[in-house]
Design an enzyme around this catalytic site. Structure first.
Site, PDB file in Angstrom:
ATOM      1  N   LYS A   9      16.959   4.038   1.905  1.00  0.00           N
ATOM      2  CA  LYS A   9      17.741   3.950   3.148  1.00  0.00           C
ATOM      3  C   LYS A   9      18.935   3.038   2.870  1.00  0.00           C
ATOM      4  O   LYS A   9      18.929   1.869   3.262  1.00  0.00           O
ATOM      5  CB  LYS A   9      16.892   3.299   4.254  1.00  0.00           C
ATOM      6  CG  LYS A   9      15.984   4.234   5.000  1.00  0.00           C
ATOM      7  CD  LYS A   9      15.540   3.648   6.336  1.00  0.00           C
ATOM      8  CE  LYS A   9      14.289   2.837   6.250  1.00  0.00           C
ATOM      9  NZ  LYS A   9      13.659   2.471   7.523  1.00  0.00           N
TER      10      LYS A   9
ATOM     11  N   GLU B 146       7.810   2.672  -5.998  1.00  0.00           N
ATOM     12  CA  GLU B 146       7.977   2.181  -4.625  1.00  0.00           C
ATOM     13  C   GLU B 146       8.013   3.345  -3.635  1.00  0.00           C
ATOM     14  O   GLU B 146       8.414   4.451  -3.986  1.00  0.00           O
ATOM     15  CB  GLU B 146       9.300   1.401  -4.515  1.00  0.00           C
ATOM     16  CG  GLU B 146       9.121  -0.108  -4.442  1.00  0.00           C
ATOM     17  CD  GLU B 146       8.496  -0.591  -3.127  1.00  0.00           C
ATOM     18  OE1 GLU B 146       7.773   0.184  -2.455  1.00  0.00           O
ATOM     19  OE2 GLU B 146       8.721  -1.747  -2.786  1.00  0.00           O
TER      20      GLU B 146
ATOM     21  N   ASP C 296      14.470  -0.393   1.691  1.00  0.00           N
ATOM     22  CA  ASP C 296      15.088  -0.554   3.005  1.00  0.00           C
ATOM     23  C   ASP C 296      16.126  -1.675   2.883  1.00  0.00           C
ATOM     24  O   ASP C 296      17.236  -1.434   2.421  1.00  0.00           O
ATOM     25  CB  ASP C 296      13.958  -0.865   3.996  1.00  0.00           C
ATOM     26  CG  ASP C 296      14.402  -0.936   5.440  1.00  0.00           C
ATOM     27  OD1 ASP C 296      15.352  -0.238   5.808  1.00  0.00           O
ATOM     28  OD2 ASP C 296      13.796  -1.692   6.222  1.00  0.00           O
TER      29      ASP C 296
ATOM     30  N   LYS D  49       0.808  -1.201   0.000  1.00  0.00           N
ATOM     31  CA  LYS D  49       0.000   0.000   0.000  1.00  0.00           C
ATOM     32  C   LYS D  49       0.851   1.265   0.000  1.00  0.00           C
ATOM     33  O   LYS D  49       0.372   2.345  -0.340  1.00  0.00           O
ATOM     34  CB  LYS D  49      -0.891   0.018   1.266  1.00  0.00           C
ATOM     35  CG  LYS D  49      -1.916  -1.058   1.331  1.00  0.00           C
ATOM     36  CD  LYS D  49      -2.617  -0.986   2.696  1.00  0.00           C
ATOM     37  CE  LYS D  49      -3.550  -2.165   2.866  1.00  0.00           C
ATOM     38  NZ  LYS D  49      -4.034  -2.247   4.258  1.00  0.00           N
TER      39      LYS D  49
HETATM   40  P1  IMP Z   1      12.506  -3.874   2.172  1.00  0.00           P
HETATM   41  O1  IMP Z   1      11.959  -5.096   1.547  1.00  0.00           O
HETATM   42  O2  IMP Z   1      13.226  -4.164   3.463  1.00  0.00           O
HETATM   43  O3  IMP Z   1      13.354  -3.023   1.235  1.00  0.00           O
HETATM   44  O4  IMP Z   1      11.320  -2.994   2.688  1.00  0.00           O
HETATM   45  C1  IMP Z   1      10.481  -2.385   1.872  1.00  0.00           C
HETATM   46  C2  IMP Z   1       9.150  -2.160   2.540  1.00  0.00           C
HETATM   47  O5  IMP Z   1       9.233  -2.097   3.967  1.00  0.00           O
HETATM   48  C3  IMP Z   1       8.650  -0.809   2.125  1.00  0.00           C
HETATM   49  O6  IMP Z   1       7.955  -0.879   0.903  1.00  0.00           O
HETATM   50  C4  IMP Z   1       7.799  -0.407   3.308  1.00  0.00           C
HETATM   51  O7  IMP Z   1       6.504  -0.943   3.170  1.00  0.00           O
HETATM   52  C5  IMP Z   1       8.477  -1.031   4.489  1.00  0.00           C
HETATM   53  N1  IMP Z   1       9.396  -0.082   5.164  1.00  0.00           N
HETATM   54  C6  IMP Z   1      10.742  -0.053   5.152  1.00  0.00           C
HETATM   55  N2  IMP Z   1      11.233   0.961   5.879  1.00  0.00           N
HETATM   56  C7  IMP Z   1      10.159   1.631   6.345  1.00  0.00           C
HETATM   57  C8  IMP Z   1      10.016   2.832   7.161  1.00  0.00           C
HETATM   58  O8  IMP Z   1      10.972   3.506   7.597  1.00  0.00           O
HETATM   59  N3  IMP Z   1       8.735   3.187   7.428  1.00  0.00           N
HETATM   60  C9  IMP Z   1       7.639   2.516   6.977  1.00  0.00           C
HETATM   61  N4  IMP Z   1       7.734   1.412   6.210  1.00  0.00           N
HETATM   62  C10 IMP Z   1       8.993   0.966   5.902  1.00  0.00           C
HETATM   63 MG    MG Z   2       6.154  -0.803   0.103  1.00  0.00          MG
END
Ligand code: IMP
Ligand code: MG
Length: 182
Positions: free
Chosen positions: A138, A106, A110, A50
């Site tokens: 990040k 996106e 993270d 979302k």
């Molecule tokens: P990844 O798979 O670890 O790169 O995370 C991606 C997903 O984690 C993003 O699309 C967000 O939904 C969630 N996410 C990562 N960091 C944050 C944050 O600081 N705040 C809120 N959601 C986050």
């Molecule tokens: Mg997301």
């Protein structure tokens, strides 16, 4: 999650990291990036739900070439504010993407796991081209070495909410990006 008052709800927003104005000023960069991909073949903006719904709606209004919009839902399971490492595609696209220049929209990269999973899946469907635009990056938190083709803001290792991003489903509707702290 329950909140005794609006004050309690807002007390967890410790400071604004990126203001609504700063976001507005960067959006045309994303619009131009997408416009420049157009070569007579349609562009498909794929919003990863979302978190990217607010960003998508603003980007879409900066695009001036023919484009269609589709949604996909990927859930990365979070334990509090840390990624658990498990990514599920809970809603897939409903169309054939092979005749489109696909631009994935996106909210944040993270660990990179969500992006890596979705890219792997979509590339097997042979779009004409494939690009990723993220609102936030990040880089300090990366586990999978992957990056977006365009990132509007790089932020330090903080948990942020607002402009689509949530904590426990809340705060997505804030018009700015803020640090969340309990
Ligand atoms: P990844 O798979 O670890 O790169 O995370 C991606 C997903 O984690 C993003 O699309 C967000 O939904 C969630 N996410 C990562 N960091 C944050 C944050 O600081 N705040 C809120 N959601 C986050
Ligand atoms: Mg997301």
């Amino acid at each position: 999650m329950e909140f005794a008052s609006k004050n309690e709800y807002m007390s967890r927003i410790s400071r604004v990291i990126i203001s609504a104005d700063e976001i507005r000023q960067r959006l045309p960069v994303a619009g131009k990036f997408i416009d420049d991909l157009y070569d007579g073949h349609p562009i498909l903006l794929v919003s990863i739900l979302k978190g990217s719904f607010v960003f998508l709606s603003d980007i879409a209004r900066c695009v001036t070439v023919p484009c269609e919009i589709e949604f996909m839902e990927a859930k990365s399971y979070y334990e509090g504010t840390k990624s658990s490492g498990v990514v599920n595609i809970t809603m897939d696209l409903k169309c054939d993407i092979s005749n489109f220049h696909v631009v994935m929209i996106e909210d944040i990269i993270d660990t990179g796991r969500t992006l890596a999973n979705v890219i792997k899946l979509l590339k097997t469907r042979k779009p004409l081209s494939f690009n990723v635009i993220t609102l936030l990056d990040k880089p300090e938190r990366r586990v999978v070495p992957i990056s977006a083709d365009l990132s509007l803001f790089t932020i330090p290792d903080l948990f942020v909410v607002g402009y689509g991003l949530d904590y426990g489903g809340y705060y997505r509707n804030l018009p700015y990006i803020a640090e969340y702290s309990e």
